[in-house]
Design a protein around this motif. Structure first.
Motif, PDB file in Angstrom:
ATOM      1  N   VAL A   2       2.235  -6.464   7.859  1.00  0.00           N
ATOM      2  CA  VAL A   2       2.248  -7.926   8.354  1.00  0.00           C
ATOM      3  C   VAL A   2       3.271  -8.113   9.564  1.00  0.00           C
ATOM      4  N   SER A   3       4.573  -7.801   9.365  1.00  0.00           N
ATOM      5  CA  SER A   3       5.351  -8.039  10.363  1.00  0.00           C
ATOM      6  C   SER A   3       5.055  -7.373  11.495  1.00  0.00           C
ATOM      7  N   ARG A   4       4.554  -6.311  11.609  1.00  0.00           N
ATOM      8  CA  ARG A   4       3.903  -5.616  12.914  1.00  0.00           C
ATOM      9  C   ARG A   4       2.948  -6.529  13.557  1.00  0.00           C
ATOM     10  N   LEU A   5       1.883  -7.091  12.887  1.00  0.00           N
ATOM     11  CA  LEU A   5       1.101  -7.826  13.383  1.00  0.00           C
ATOM     12  C   LEU A   5       1.725  -9.127  14.014  1.00  0.00           C
ATOM     13  N   ALA A   6       2.543  -9.762  13.121  1.00  0.00           N
ATOM     14  CA  ALA A   6       3.296 -10.902  13.857  1.00  0.00           C
ATOM     15  C   ALA A   6       3.947 -10.647  15.186  1.00  0.00           C
ATOM     16  N   GLY A   7       4.609  -9.704  15.032  1.00  0.00           N
ATOM     17  CA  GLY A   7       5.227  -9.277  16.387  1.00  0.00           C
ATOM     18  C   GLY A   7       4.380  -8.934  17.345  1.00  0.00           C
TER      19      GLY A   7
END
Length: 103
Positions: free
Chosen positions: A17-22
C-alpha cells in the motif's frame, strides 16, 4: 494455525500500500520544461506504471490470501484440493496452487 503467515501477509500488505502511494505520487509529479528531460521522465513513467501494475496485482493476491486464512481455505490448492507445502507457502505466501498444479 497460520498466525505467523497472517502477520507476514499483513506486513506485506502495508508495504505494498505504501509503495502504491509512492508510485502514484511520483506519477502525478510535474514534468520538466526541458524537452530532453521530458524524454527521460516519460521513460521513467513507463517503469513506474509497470511497477504500479505489478504492485497492485501483488496486493490483490495478498488480500486474497488473507481472506483465505480468515475462511480456513489457506494452504489448500485451488485446483486439486491438496495441501500446499509449507516450503511453497514460505517462498510464495499467497500461492493458490500446489507445486504440482502450478507446473
Amino acid at each position: 494455525m497460520y498466525e505467523e503467515k497472517y502477520k507476514h501477509l499483513k506486513e506485506l500488505e502495508k508495504v505494498l500500500v505504501s509503495r502504491l502511494a509512492g508510485v502514484s505520487s511520483d506519477l502525478s509529479s510535474e514534468h520538466s520544461a526541458d524537452s530532453a528531460e521530458q524524454v527521460t521522465e516519460r521513460e521513467n513513467e513507463d517503469v513506474l506504471r509497470n511497477l504500479k501494475e505489478e504492485t497492485h496485482l501483488e496486493l490483490k493476491q495478498v488480500r486474497a490470501a488473507l481472506k483465505r486464512i480468515e475462511t480456513d481455505e489457506y494452504g489448500i490448492c485451488a485446483k486439486c484440493g491438496e495441501e500446499i507445502s509449507a516450503a511453497r507457502l514460505d517462498a510464495l505466501p499467497y500461492a493458490t496452487l500446489c507445486i504440482r498444479c502450478a507446473s
